[in-house]
Design an enzyme around this catalytic site. Sequence first.
Site, PDB file in Angstrom:
ATOM      1  N   ASP A  33       0.821  -1.203   0.000  1.00 28.36           N
ATOM      2  CA  ASP A  33       0.000   0.000   0.000  1.00 28.36           C
ATOM      3  C   ASP A  33       0.857   1.256   0.000  1.00 28.36           C
ATOM      4  O   ASP A  33       2.085   1.203   0.136  1.00 28.36           O
ATOM      5  CB  ASP A  33      -0.916   0.010   1.228  1.00 28.36           C
ATOM      6  CG  ASP A  33      -2.152  -0.865   1.028  1.00 28.36           C
ATOM      7  OD1 ASP A  33      -2.357  -1.328  -0.099  1.00 28.36           O
ATOM      8  OD2 ASP A  33      -2.893  -1.071   1.995  1.00 28.36           O
ATOM      9  N   LYS A  55      -3.807   3.295  -2.465  1.00 26.00           N
ATOM     10  CA  LYS A  55      -5.004   4.094  -2.742  1.00 26.00           C
ATOM     11  C   LYS A  55      -4.801   5.475  -2.153  1.00 26.00           C
ATOM     12  O   LYS A  55      -4.230   5.633  -1.080  1.00 26.00           O
ATOM     13  CB  LYS A  55      -6.250   3.446  -2.117  1.00 26.00           C
ATOM     14  CG  LYS A  55      -6.641   2.096  -2.701  1.00 26.00           C
ATOM     15  CD  LYS A  55      -7.908   1.597  -2.036  1.00 26.00           C
ATOM     16  CE  LYS A  55      -8.413   0.321  -2.711  1.00 26.00           C
ATOM     17  NZ  LYS A  55      -7.512  -0.813  -2.492  1.00 26.00           N
ATOM     18  N   MET A 170      -9.140   8.693   9.023  1.00 30.21           N
ATOM     19  CA  MET A 170      -9.627   9.145   7.706  1.00 30.21           C
ATOM     20  C   MET A 170     -10.764  10.159   7.835  1.00 30.21           C
ATOM     21  O   MET A 170     -11.747  10.123   7.094  1.00 30.21           O
ATOM     22  CB  MET A 170     -10.099   7.932   6.873  1.00 30.21           C
ATOM     23  CG  MET A 170      -8.998   6.925   6.613  1.00 30.21           C
ATOM     24  SD  MET A 170      -9.586   5.392   5.834  1.00 30.21           S
ATOM     25  CE  MET A 170     -10.416   4.586   7.226  1.00 30.21           C
TER      26      MET A 170
END
Length: 487
Positions: A33, A55, A170
């Site tokens: 990642d 991502k 997030m």
Amino acid sequence: MTVYLVGAGPGDPGLLTSRALELIARADVIVYDRLIPASALDGARADAELVYAGKEGGGPSMPQAEIDRLLVDHGAAGREVVRLKGGDPFVFGRGGEEAEVLRAAGIAFEVVPGVTAGVAAPAYAGIPVTHREAASAVAFVTGHEDPLKPDPALDWNALAAFPGTLVVYMGVRQLGAIAQRLIAGGRSPSEPAALVQRGTLPDQRAVTGTLATIASVAQAEGVRAPAIAIFGPAVALHERLAWYERPPLAGTRVAVTRARAQASGLAARLRRLGAEVIEAPAIKIVPLDGPPPDLERYDLVILTSPNGAHLLFDRLLRVGCDARGFAVSRVAAIGPGTAAALAEHGIIADIVPERYVAEGLVEALATVSVERVLIARAAEARDVLVDALRARGAEVHTLALYNTVAESLTEAELAAVGEADYVTFTSSSTVRFFLDAARERLSPHARLVSIGPVTSMALRERGLEPHVEASTHDIDGVVQALLDDVS
């Protein structure tokens, strides 16, 4: 074979577990990642297949279905696969979903937990998520739920009533809305709140306020993802318990152009000092085949680089020789790096000049009586030593141990070079090959750092003036020169 769902921790490479490092070192395939430590892949095998599956909000990303397919296909093919994820794979990392896919496909898997950012980022900011007096419980919450869910799963009224610390992952984009929901649910607007950006990394920063003000504070301070939001009385301990000092090179991007095998030492030192290191290896060391020298023929053996020292011993060991072969010879090393490489093989250099260039070694040998000299070096090298010793009547032989050739830089490496604040050059060959490959990508604001006068001359021959030259012509000197220039 097995697919390992591995947590890489929150960003500080020191927080990678020993199990994670072990699996990275032996993996056939690593699917990784974006938010993993910069050096996490340094220990991967040279022949390992590295697949980027990161991502980023608003940017291009690999679909989760494609990631799942990769894991199943590689696992079914009998490869040892590491799925390397930032933080912990089972804490907002979709590791549970990937485990379900693997189980359904009959692929064996193992979960290797990692340090999650929701604990590490507050800790590095001096905020204990639990505290005997301030918080007896902690809740981890996502600020970014699956947009395909028909109804939100989070009960913000219940979270507002939660008697402890709330840690929100997030949540930067939704910070204002989250705070409003918590206040509407009964949480005090004056409750302490914090946002920790890039927690555990050298450029970590924390901003604080209250539940009512934290969104406006974050906007005013330009806080961006990745960041962790923390709400609760324990946040008030930040002022007393903050311990993580901003290192001297934090926020500085440094491109390292050394050969890949050599770059790790310099890169690691720069990272410890807080730099964001861009590894852009412009050269590659290619050993040359050949027999070992008969060292007993020479009264002086000169090594001009650490590469030469290691490769000379490679040749000796191949025929069962070791440090005893130097019994009748004095040994000279061009600098402390080469002397250290010799010491690894049991040889203490007799002569190391004060100036770590060929001219310095010529000066150091001025009073040394020599008749037969062996210079072990690269195939292409300056003849300063050869000419000076022959002028004194010595019989000089050279032994070519390796070639220095160009290393192809990837498009990603070339793009990263354009963002570098500093570019370090540790030899004239790094200058030549790096500029051939990437001169047009250099930022006009990038400062060029040279290890010494020979490298500086190579830059000037290409029409570039070094902004910084190390006063001692070794890696220690390069690091110190960078520190002096930044300060």
